[in-house]
Design an enzyme around this catalytic site. Sequence first.
Site, PDB file in Angstrom:
ATOM      1  N   GLY A 117      58.342 -29.003 -11.692  1.00  0.00           N
ATOM      2  CA  GLY A 117      58.389 -30.085 -12.657  1.00  0.00           C
ATOM      3  C   GLY A 117      57.628 -29.771 -13.928  1.00  0.00           C
TER       4      GLY A 117
ATOM      5  CD  GLN B 123      54.252 -19.459 -17.629  1.00  0.00           C
ATOM      6  OE1 GLN B 123      54.525 -18.919 -18.697  1.00  0.00           O
ATOM      7  NE2 GLN B 123      55.048 -20.387 -17.084  1.00  0.00           N
TER       8      GLN B 123
ATOM      9  N   GLY C  19      58.185 -18.768 -18.234  1.00  0.00           N
ATOM     10  CA  GLY C  19      57.923 -18.751 -19.673  1.00  0.00           C
ATOM     11  C   GLY C  19      58.786 -17.788 -20.457  1.00  0.00           C
TER      12      GLY C  19
ATOM     13  CB  CYS D  32      87.518 -18.837  -8.024  1.00  0.00           C
ATOM     14  SG  CYS D  32      88.304 -19.524  -9.494  1.00  0.00           S
TER      15      CYS D  32
ATOM     16  CB  CYS E 293      91.557 -17.805 -10.901  1.00  0.00           C
ATOM     17  SG  CYS E 293      90.371 -17.952 -12.261  1.00  0.00           S
TER      18      CYS E 293
ATOM     19  CG  HIS F  82      86.409 -19.292 -13.310  1.00  0.00           C
ATOM     20  ND1 HIS F  82      87.049 -18.201 -12.760  1.00  0.00           N
ATOM     21  CD2 HIS F  82      85.784 -18.847 -14.437  1.00  0.00           C
ATOM     22  CE1 HIS F  82      86.835 -17.145 -13.537  1.00  0.00           C
ATOM     23  NE2 HIS F  82      86.075 -17.509 -14.551  1.00  0.00           N
TER      24      HIS F  82
END
Length: 391
Positions: free
Chosen positions: A95, A188, A215, A305, A308, A334
Site C-alpha cells: 500500500g 530502494q 522505486g 489465445c 485470436c 489476448h
Amino acid sequence: MTSPFRFDLHKTSGAARLSTFTTPHGPIRMPAFAPVGTLANVKTLEPRDLDELGCDLILANTYHLYLRPGHELIARMGGLHKFMAWHGPILTDSGGYQVFSLAHQRELDEDGVTFRSHIDGSRHRFTPERVMEIEQALGPDIAMVLDECPDPLSYDYNVAALARTHRWAERCKTAHTRPDQALFGIVQGGVFPDLRQTSAQFLGGLDFAGYAIGGLAVGETKEQMYATLDETCPAVPADKPRYLMGVGAPEDIIEAVRRGVDMFDCVLPTRVARNAALLTPDGRINLRNAQYAEDPRPVQEDCTCYTCRTFSRAYLRHLYKAGEISALRFGTIHNVHFLMELMRRIRAAIADDTLDDLRAEFLARYRLSNQAVRHDQRRRRRENLLNQTTK
Ligand SMILES: [Zn+2]
C-alpha cells in the site's frame, strides 16, 4: 515446522535465472509475470481464465482492499483466496506506493504515514505494524513490507527516505508472524548505486523470503533503470526470489531477466487492453484505428489465445467502437496471454542458453512506437510523487 516456501534455482544463463518459488497455494514458475487484480479481481477475467492462461501468480493491492471492502471483512470471509475464489498464489503490495501516489493530504513521520482516502476523504494511518496486520488478515502467499517511494532522481530525499524505509522494514519483520505467508523486503535508493548497495546489504541482513526492487519505472530513463538493476541484482541474496515491481513492458522484462530478475507485475497488459491497445510481436496495435475496420485476420496470426482463435480484428474493432463490454474481456485475454507466452519463451530460452537470441529476435520486430508516450507517463508519475511530497 518446515516452511511451506522453497526457492529452487534450476539453472542460470548469464545472470538470468530459471527457478521455481513454491508457496502454500502452488508453485510459481520463474521468471514470472503477475497480472494485477487491484480490487481482488483481474478486471474482466475470471479465475478459470487465469488458470487457462497459465497465470501462476496474481497481485492484489493492500491500500485498495483495506479501504474497500476492508481487510477484516475479507478475513471473516475466509481470506483473499477464498473471497475471490482464486486458489493459486497471491501477492499483495504494502500500500506504500498507493499512499504516496494516490491518497490525499499525506503526512509522513518516523512512525508511519497518515493520509486521506481517495474514495471518500476519510483519514487513515499506515504504520509498519498496521500494514503487517492488514496483509496478514488478507492472507496472500507473499506480503510486502511498507516502504516509502521517493522521487528516484533526488539524492538527498533518497538518503533520508532510505533510512526510514530500513527502520520500517525491521519493524515489519518483527511484526510479521504468519508462517504460511512469505514477507519480501523492498530495496530502494532511486537511481543511485551507493544507496542501492546500502539498501540491498541492509535488507539482505534481515533475511527476508524474497527481495523486491522498488522505486523504478517512476520517472527515470530506461538506461537508468537497467543500470540500477545491474547494481542491485548481484547485491541481494542469490538464494531468494528477486521481484521488479510495477514493470511490464515486454522489452523491459527481457532486459531485467537478463540482469537476474525473477518476478514482475504490472497493470500494463490489462489496462491497455481496455483502451483497445493490443500487444503483438510487432508492437502495440490500436483496434480503434480505421485500418482494422474490415480486417479479417486475428489480432496476432500465430496466437493460440481464445480471442485470436475465435474473432477477427474487424469484429473486435466493432465491439470496442460500440462500447461493448466483451471487447474489454477479449482484449484482456489476448494481452495477458501475450505476456504469459513471452514468459514461457523466456524460461525456455534460459533453459537452452538462447536468451540473447530471443532478445535480438524480439527487439528486431517489436516496435517501441509508444516510447514517447511511456516516457511521458513516467514523467507524470514522477511529478505526481513530487507533488505529493511537497504538500
Ligand atoms: Zn491472442
